[in-house]
Every structure is written in C-alpha cells, then in structure tokens.
Design an enzyme around this catalytic site. Structure first.
Site, PDB file in Angstrom:
ATOM      1  N   ILE A 203       9.343   6.506  -1.260  1.00 39.19           N
ATOM      2  CA  ILE A 203       9.197   6.807   0.173  1.00 39.19           C
ATOM      3  C   ILE A 203      10.326   6.081   0.907  1.00 39.19           C
ATOM      4  O   ILE A 203      10.394   4.840   0.871  1.00 39.19           O
ATOM      5  CB  ILE A 203       7.836   6.322   0.713  1.00 39.19           C
ATOM      6  CG1 ILE A 203       6.684   6.812  -0.160  1.00 39.19           C
ATOM      7  CG2 ILE A 203       7.666   6.732   2.165  1.00 39.19           C
ATOM      8  CD1 ILE A 203       6.440   8.290  -0.130  1.00 39.19           C
ATOM      9  N   LYS A 237       7.988 -11.295   3.168  1.00 35.98           N
ATOM     10  CA  LYS A 237       7.679 -10.971   4.551  1.00 35.98           C
ATOM     11  C   LYS A 237       8.232 -12.031   5.496  1.00 35.98           C
ATOM     12  O   LYS A 237       8.238 -13.215   5.141  1.00 35.98           O
ATOM     13  CB  LYS A 237       6.162 -10.836   4.734  1.00 35.98           C
ATOM     14  CG  LYS A 237       5.581  -9.664   3.935  1.00 35.98           C
ATOM     15  CD  LYS A 237       4.073  -9.737   3.812  1.00 35.98           C
ATOM     16  CE  LYS A 237       3.547  -8.617   2.921  1.00 35.98           C
ATOM     17  NZ  LYS A 237       2.139  -8.840   2.527  1.00 35.98           N
ATOM     18  N   ARG A 292      -6.612 -11.714  -2.849  1.00 38.86           N
ATOM     19  CA  ARG A 292      -6.533 -13.131  -2.461  1.00 38.86           C
ATOM     20  C   ARG A 292      -6.474 -13.223  -0.945  1.00 38.86           C
ATOM     21  O   ARG A 292      -6.281 -12.200  -0.273  1.00 38.86           O
ATOM     22  CB  ARG A 292      -5.267 -13.753  -3.056  1.00 38.86           C
ATOM     23  CG  ARG A 292      -4.009 -13.138  -2.468  1.00 38.86           C
ATOM     24  CD  ARG A 292      -2.720 -13.727  -3.005  1.00 38.86           C
ATOM     25  NE  ARG A 292      -1.571 -13.224  -2.268  1.00 38.86           N
ATOM     26  CZ  ARG A 292      -0.947 -12.073  -2.528  1.00 38.86           C
ATOM     27  NH1 ARG A 292      -1.363 -11.304  -3.512  1.00 38.86           N
ATOM     28  NH2 ARG A 292       0.073 -11.663  -1.803  1.00 38.86           N
TER      29      ARG A 292
END
Ligand code: MV4
Length: 448
Positions: A203, A237, A292
């Site tokens: 994608i 991130k 988690r």
C-alpha cells in the site's frame, strides 16, 4: 489485589508502572542492569534488584534472572512493560508455571496474534479487511511470482513472526521478489527462529492507524478509540495523536469495531493494539496486533481519562472492567512527541551521554513522561527514548499551539535530541493540515 508487583523493564515505562502501583497502594519491585544502577526512578520503588550486566540477554531479556528476582522479592505479579519480554509468550508461560501473574494477555492469545499470518487468518474469519495478498504462507518461489503477477507490483514480503517492520521486504519486480524472499526468510530465521513469510500488496503512502483495546478476564472487551501513528522514520514512531485527523466518524467507528471483533476471536484480554493501514481512498486494512502496552498509550489515557496501566493491573488481578463501551468517549485532542537522545541532523545517530541541562516544559495541558533529569547519564545500551512530551487540549489546533509552546520551553544540553525536528514538524503545513502519511519523514527530511 496484589501486594507486590515486579516491573521487568527500565526507563520511562518502569517509572510509569512504579507510579501506577504507588497510586494503587501496591508495593513495587524494580530490576536494573549495571548500566541503570544510578537511575533516579529506582529510588521510587520499594525495592530494586540488580539482575546483571548491561547487555539485555543477561539482564532485561533474561527470563531466569527476572524470575529469580521475582521469587526473591516474593511478588505476586510481573508487569513486562513494552519491548524486552513483553510479547514473549514463553515468558508469560514461565510466569504462570511459577504461579506469578503475568500482567498482560494470556500466552495462547499472545502467541496466536503474534504470528502475523495467523492474525490475518483471524481477521478474514471475522470479516475484518486485510491487505490483498497470499492465502497463507509462501511455500515456493513460483507461487510467489505467480501471485505477484496477479496482484501487480509492488508487493511486500512479511515475516509471519516479525512485527514493527522487522523481516519486511518491498519487491517492485520479479528479481526483487526472488532476492527479497531469500533475504526475508534468512532475516526472520535468524531473528525469530521462524523463517515463514507471506505476501501482501504494498500500500503506497498509507496512514498508520491503531486501535487501543482493553479486555478483562470475564469476556468484556472494548476499544478506547484510535491513534494516528503515521509520523515515523524506519518504523520508529515520532509523533502519535488521537483522534486521527481527517478520519470520518463512520470510518473511525468501523475500524474500532473491527479491532474488537478480531481480538475477541483470539480470546484476548488485557491491553492490546490492532494496527491498520488507511490508503488514499480511505480503505482500511488490518495488518497486525501488538500484544502489549505501547509507548504511546498516554495519548489514549488523555482523551479517554482511563489509566491503562492501572487497568492492566486490575484485569490481571481478576477484576472486571468498570465501564461499558458506550461510556468511552474521545475528549479533545492529544498529541505525543517522542524525545529521543538521537541526532536528526546525523541520520538519527544515537547520542548517549550525560544530560548537562534539563529544563522541561509544563503548565496547562502538558504531560511529560520521563525518567531522566539533569545529571542523568543516557546509557548507550538501550533504545534512545528519554521522554514523551504530550499535550491535551479541546481541539487539534489548540493542541498544536500548546505543543509548539512546550517544545519552545524544552531546553536540553549534553545530548542531541529530536526536539529540533519536532519544532520543524509542528510548523510544517502537511502536519498542521493532517496530511501526513508513513513516508512523510523520508520525503521531507531525508534529503538533507
Ligand atoms: C505495510 C505497509 C504497506 N503495505 N503493509 C510497517 C511495520 C508494521 N507495523 C506494518 N508496516 C507496514 N505494513 C503493506 N501491505 C506499510 C507499513 C508501514 C511502513 C512500511 C515501511 C516503512 C515505514 C512504515 C511505517 C508504517 C507502516
């Protein structure tokens, strides 16, 4: 409820668990490697036990040493944090065999969703959209070539036992595919002792949206809405936020309900996250589960008002969720910046060392989760996260203004950090207008 809990982790998440335990009147035992001996947060634990040298395999990743510490300290439960052993289903089983509660999902569900090919099957079974790709594992090259021909390039080779981008290879033609299959299998075999791979259509420039899940041991399973994690570099991130900008309420609710269906089918409980990709046409595809608590969990805590670590502990002790789905609201806008001891001007090279000056931001709407202070020595042995700077305001516009102010106040000397990068991001029109996808950093910062 537990009397004593051991937190089998370090840094800011260890401090986060220590704080949750103290809020709940539960004694807490910390563990540390020799690299973390002088970490200030250890003083906030009721007891701190050295479990070995800096190298993780002989400390934070060492099951025998952590279980020994838990036995010596006579704890009833272990919180694994994130990273290290947090998604190691064998560790969760060893805890159970030693009659120590593992504060996390049941090991069977962890193992099931931890295999990305199995998670894909689960998603298909409950009608959650997955990326077009192979029906199961790829067994031979010919099959892969035929499938890629059928789907059209580019395709993505993914390790079933991988996650977070590990064991992934993009293939843009047959040659890439042949080489990529070999490389992905070898990397996965070496890293996860499982070389099985599957294929997905690649994608292009997706947004990365994840849904926070919370379930108890009595079958109650809810979502706590989504986080947009698209702003990242090589699967690390940098900025996370909730609500995701430019996502319709209809797509938002559909994605969140899909996430609940999927983990319910897996027999999951505790905190977990379902990851989705959203393409330019607002189609969404499930890709994987993180079994988690995640680094970015405070983003959800701010918009929902729910303390996720406290809930994990309550759930592990057998308590029921204290609320139903209709009570979970997304209030305002929360944004998190990861402050890493890295140099964005030098390919994000780690920048360990002693913090000479630490002047953190504060004031209305600002939360700083950090274990560091002036004089703290950032060790070179672990990931470079030194703080999470969060803001929470009634609107995204106000949250962006608040983050700009907080980043302007934030003064750190002695190590390089990602603060200057964040200051640029929060002044970039694509970010301000909510038009960031997972390739934003590569397309805007990797030129220099
Ligand atoms: C993808 C993808 C595009 N197409 N799968 C990255 C790690 C894991 N969370 C899943 N990831 C992706 N899976 C398909 N079929 C894009 C990502 C992705 C990504 C890929 C390469 C570089 C950075 C990325 C950041 C977020 C998501």
């Amino acid at each position: 409820m537990f009397q004593r809990i051991l937190v089998a982790n370090r840094g800011e998440i260890a401090l986060r668990v220590i704080r949750a335990c103290r809020d709940m009147g539960i004694e807490v035992v910390a563990v540390f490697s020799e690299a973390d001996r002088d970490a200030p947060y250890l003083d906030l634990a009721d007891e701190a036990i050295c479990i070995g040298p800096p190298v993780p395999a002989q400390s934070y990743l060492n099951i025998a040493r952590i279980i020994s510490a838990a036995e010596i300290a006579n704890v009833q439960a272990i919180h694994p944090g994130y990273g290290f052993l947090s998604e190691n289903s064998h560790f969760a089983e060893v805890c159970r065999d030693c009659k120590i509660e593992f504060i996390g999902p049941p090991h069977q569900a962890m193992a099931l969703v931890g295999n990305k090919n199995e998670a894909r099957k689960l998603a298909k079974k409950v009608g959650v959209p997955v990326v077009p790709g192979s029906e199961g594992l790829i067994t031979d090259e010919k099959e892969a070539l035929r499938l890629a021909e059928e789907m059209g390039y580019p395709v993505l080779i993914k390790a079933a036992a991988g996650g977070g981008g590990r064991g992934m290879r993009v293939a843009r033609n047959d040659i890439n595919l042949r080489v990529g299959l070999q490389a992905a299998r070898q990397e996965a075999e070496a890293a996860f002792k499982d070389g099985s791979v599957y294929l997905e259509k690649y994608i292009e420039q997706p947004r990365h949206i994840e849904v926070q899940i919370l379930g108890d041991r009595h079958g109650n399973l809810i979502h706590l809405w989504e986080r947009d994690c698209s702003l990242q570099r090589r699967h690390q991130k940098l900025v996370e936020e909730s609500p995701a900008p430019n996502l319709s309420q209809q797509v938002r609710e559909t994605i969140c309900q899909a996430a609940v269906r999927l983990v319910k089918e897996a027999g999951y409980f505790s905190a977990g996250t379902c990851e989705f990709l959203v393409d330019k046409d607002k189609n969404f595809y499930f890709i994987e589960v993180n079994a988690r608590i995640q680094v970015e969990h405070p983003v959800t805590e701010l918009v929902t008002g729910i303390d996720l670590v406290r809930e994990q502990i309550r759930i592990a002790a057998g308590e029921k969720l204290g609320y139903t789905q209709d009570k979970i609201e997304q209030r305002g806008s929360a944004i998190e910046c990861r402050i890493n001891a890295e140099d964005p001007a030098a390919e994000f090279r780690p920048s360990p060392g002693t913090i000479k000056r630490w002047h953190p931001p504060g004031g209305p709407g600002v939360r700083l989760d950090t274990h560091v202070e002036a004089g703290y020595r950032v060790p070179p042995n672990y990931d470079s996260l030194i703080a999470k700077l969060l803001v929470h305001q009634p609107s995204r516009t106000e949250a962006i203004a608040c983050m700009r102010r907080a980043l302007a106040e934030f003064q750190v000397e002695g190590v390089k950090t990602t603060i200057p990068l964040h200051r640029e991001i929060f002044n970039h029109s694509a970010f301000v207008e909510g038009r960031v996808d997972t390739t934003f950093i590569e397309r805007n910062w990797m030129k220099g």
